[in-house]
Scaffold this motif. Structure first.
Motif, PDB file in Angstrom:
ATOM      1  N   LEU A  64      -3.263  -5.871   3.386  1.00  0.00           N
ATOM      2  CA  LEU A  64      -2.149  -5.843   4.338  1.00  0.00           C
ATOM      3  C   LEU A  64      -1.503  -7.231   4.331  1.00  0.00           C
ATOM      4  CD1 LEU A  64      -3.620  -4.016   7.484  1.00  0.00           C
ATOM      5  CD2 LEU A  64      -2.004  -3.088   5.822  1.00  0.00           C
ATOM      6  N   TYR A  89      -7.710   5.246   3.350  1.00  0.00           N
ATOM      7  CA  TYR A  89      -8.182   5.561   4.698  1.00  0.00           C
ATOM      8  C   TYR A  89      -7.204   6.429   5.461  1.00  0.00           C
ATOM      9  CZ  TYR A  89      -6.143   0.987   6.500  1.00  0.00           C
ATOM     10  OH  TYR A  89      -5.366  -0.091   6.848  1.00  0.00           O
ATOM     11  N   HIS A  93      -1.942   8.647   9.562  1.00  0.00           N
ATOM     12  CA  HIS A  93      -1.481   8.020   8.324  1.00  0.00           C
ATOM     13  C   HIS A  93      -2.573   8.122   7.260  1.00  0.00           C
ATOM     14  CE1 HIS A  93       1.276   5.022  10.715  1.00  0.00           C
ATOM     15  NE2 HIS A  93       1.433   6.279  11.081  1.00  0.00           N
ATOM     16  N   PHE A 127       0.848  -1.197   0.000  1.00  0.00           N
ATOM     17  CA  PHE A 127       0.000   0.000   0.000  1.00  0.00           C
ATOM     18  C   PHE A 127       0.885   1.249   0.000  1.00  0.00           C
ATOM     19  CE2 PHE A 127       0.557  -1.267   4.460  1.00  0.00           C
ATOM     20  CZ  PHE A 127       1.059  -0.111   5.018  1.00  0.00           C
ATOM     21  N   GLU A 158      -1.806  -7.577  11.697  1.00  0.00           N
ATOM     22  CA  GLU A 158      -1.103  -6.855  12.763  1.00  0.00           C
ATOM     23  C   GLU A 158      -1.726  -7.076  14.141  1.00  0.00           C
ATOM     24  OE1 GLU A 158      -1.219  -2.702  11.851  1.00  0.00           O
ATOM     25  OE2 GLU A 158      -0.532  -3.015   9.797  1.00  0.00           O
ATOM     26  N   TYR A 174     -12.818  -5.097   6.399  1.00  0.00           N
ATOM     27  CA  TYR A 174     -11.891  -5.015   7.529  1.00  0.00           C
ATOM     28  C   TYR A 174     -12.102  -6.208   8.434  1.00  0.00           C
ATOM     29  CZ  TYR A 174      -8.210  -1.915   8.778  1.00  0.00           C
ATOM     30  OH  TYR A 174      -6.956  -1.376   8.895  1.00  0.00           O
ATOM     31  N   MET A 178      -9.932   0.849  16.881  1.00  0.00           N
ATOM     32  CA  MET A 178      -9.228  -0.408  17.148  1.00  0.00           C
ATOM     33  C   MET A 178      -8.508  -0.279  18.475  1.00  0.00           C
ATOM     34  SD  MET A 178      -7.777  -1.414  13.403  1.00  0.00           S
ATOM     35  CE  MET A 178      -8.369  -0.234  12.201  1.00  0.00           C
ATOM     36  N   LYS A 181      -2.786   6.925  14.987  1.00  0.00           N
ATOM     37  CA  LYS A 181      -1.960   5.913  15.671  1.00  0.00           C
ATOM     38  C   LYS A 181      -1.121   6.602  16.729  1.00  0.00           C
ATOM     39  CE  LYS A 181       1.269   2.148  14.664  1.00  0.00           C
ATOM     40  NZ  LYS A 181       1.899   1.341  13.599  1.00  0.00           N
ATOM     41  N   MET A 229      -3.479   5.990   3.956  1.00  0.00           N
ATOM     42  CA  MET A 229      -3.074   4.728   3.324  1.00  0.00           C
ATOM     43  C   MET A 229      -3.938   4.468   2.095  1.00  0.00           C
ATOM     44  SD  MET A 229      -2.410   2.605   6.845  1.00  0.00           S
ATOM     45  CE  MET A 229      -2.281   1.047   6.020  1.00  0.00           C
ATOM     46  N   LEU A 271      -5.848   7.244   9.335  1.00  0.00           N
ATOM     47  CA  LEU A 271      -5.669   6.400  10.513  1.00  0.00           C
ATOM     48  C   LEU A 271      -4.914   7.135  11.610  1.00  0.00           C
ATOM     49  CD1 LEU A 271      -5.961   3.207  11.125  1.00  0.00           C
ATOM     50  CD2 LEU A 271      -3.507   3.160  10.690  1.00  0.00           C
ATOM     51  N   GLN A 301      -5.702  -7.127  13.366  1.00  0.00           N
ATOM     52  CA  GLN A 301      -6.321  -6.319  12.307  1.00  0.00           C
ATOM     53  C   GLN A 301      -5.759  -6.676  10.946  1.00  0.00           C
ATOM     54  OE1 GLN A 301      -4.211  -2.138  13.033  1.00  0.00           O
ATOM     55  NE2 GLN A 301      -4.720  -3.172  14.938  1.00  0.00           N
ATOM     56  N   HIS A 303      -0.733  -5.026  17.785  1.00  0.00           N
ATOM     57  CA  HIS A 303       0.209  -4.098  18.425  1.00  0.00           C
ATOM     58  C   HIS A 303      -0.488  -3.315  19.538  1.00  0.00           C
ATOM     59  CE1 HIS A 303      -1.828  -1.221  15.856  1.00  0.00           C
ATOM     60  NE2 HIS A 303      -1.314  -1.731  14.747  1.00  0.00           N
ATOM     61  N   HIS A 342      -6.001   2.688  17.232  1.00  0.00           N
ATOM     62  CA  HIS A 342      -6.294   3.331  15.958  1.00  0.00           C
ATOM     63  C   HIS A 342      -7.690   3.945  15.972  1.00  0.00           C
ATOM     64  CE1 HIS A 342      -2.848   1.888  13.792  1.00  0.00           C
ATOM     65  NE2 HIS A 342      -3.256   0.643  13.635  1.00  0.00           N
TER      66      HIS A 342
HETATM   67  O1  UGY Z   1       0.645   1.310  10.984  1.00  0.00           O
HETATM   68  C1  UGY Z   1      -0.315   0.594  11.264  1.00  0.00           C
HETATM   69  O2  UGY Z   1      -0.477   0.172  12.415  1.00  0.00           O
HETATM   70  C2  UGY Z   1      -1.320   0.272  10.174  1.00  0.00           C
HETATM   71  N1  UGY Z   1      -0.669  -0.467   9.120  1.00  0.00           N
HETATM   72  N2  UGY Z   1      -2.473  -0.440  10.679  1.00  0.00           N
HETATM   73  C3  UGY Z   1      -3.606  -0.618   9.930  1.00  0.00           C
HETATM   74  O3  UGY Z   1      -3.655  -0.204   8.763  1.00  0.00           O
HETATM   75  N3  UGY Z   1      -4.631  -1.230  10.516  1.00  0.00           N
END
Ligand code: UGY
Ligand code: MN
Length: 214
Positions: A147, A203, A137, A120, A151, A168, A185, A207, A139, A205, A191, A153, A157
């Motif tokens: 993706l 989108y 972000h 992406f 992920e 999603y 999130m 973070k 994206m 985002l 995710q 973490h 989000h």
């Molecule tokens: O950076 C991120 O955590 C991102 N890639 N997460 C997401 O798109 N859900």
């Protein structure tokens, strides 16, 4: 003047350390200030707004433009015609010897960043320096892209789908999403995203970054 009209589409969840809301500005609107020690980020979705600092510096922000206001930075957001912005606010997590600066900019002026192992396109709207405790972000996915990493973490989000429609996955649930949909999130939610529609998707985002989650 008519006060800023706020439509809360996303509200504080129990464990969320930030708020995200849509502000629908009627004509001749003017914002109030965030609470003490709260920083604010705005991104224009429709129409245009004028942001002005206490020093009198003014900028007109159109669609895809944005502004960041450090905590306790006096400013106003005004509009003489209907406009819609998405707003993020959080209590700033101070770090000694680091301060954030106010800024205005637009998505198209941000460089594409490396995304090792992913396909992406990624842009970050705020500086990546330690002073900033979150980033936003943008994206972009072409139809069929997804993706590579599922992920997990500690970061939270807040996501707003700006363009297109797709799927999603959060934990073991799958959600069809389309432009205008919002997702929160929580930390450690598995995710994954796939742009399964026929058109490109984009989108925005939130973070949290650069701070210990403990
Ligand atoms: O950076 C991120 O955590 C991102 N890639 N997460 C997401 O798109 N859900
Ligand atoms: Mn993520």
């Amino acid at each position: 003047m008519t006060p800023l009209y706020l439509l809360l589409t996303f509200k504080i969840c129990l464990d969320s350390h930030f708020i995200m809301y849509l502000a629908k500005l009627k004509e001749n609107s003017r914002s109030g200030l965030p609470l003490h020690d709260v920083e604010r980020f705005i991104f224009v979705l429709h129409g245009a707004v004028t942001v002005t600092s206490a020093h009198g510096e003014s900028h007109i922000l159109k669609v895809d433009s944005y502004a960041y206001f450090p905590p306790n930075f006096e400013h106003s957001i005004e509009s003489d015609a209907p406009a819609i912005i998405v707003v993020f606010e959080r209590r700033y997590a101070h770090l000694s010897n680091h301060v954030t600066e106010p800024l205005v900019n637009s998505t198209d002026k941000q460089p594409l960043l490396e995304t090792p192992g992913e396909i992406f396109e990624l842009r970050k709207l705020l500086p990546m320096s330690l002073a900033y405790d979150f980033n936003i972000h943008i994206m972009d996915f072409q139809p069929g892209e997804f993706l590579n990493v599922k992920e997990v973490h500690y970061n939270q989000h807040g996501l707003l789908l700006l363009e297109g429609e797709s799927i999603y996955r959060l934990g073991d649930s799958w959600y069809p999403v389309q432009a205008g949909d919002v997702i929160w999130m929580a930390p450690f939610v598995p995710q994954w995203y796939a742009a399964l529609g026929k058109t490109p998707t984009r989108y925005l985002l939130y973070k949290d970054v650069n701070r210990s989650p403990l």
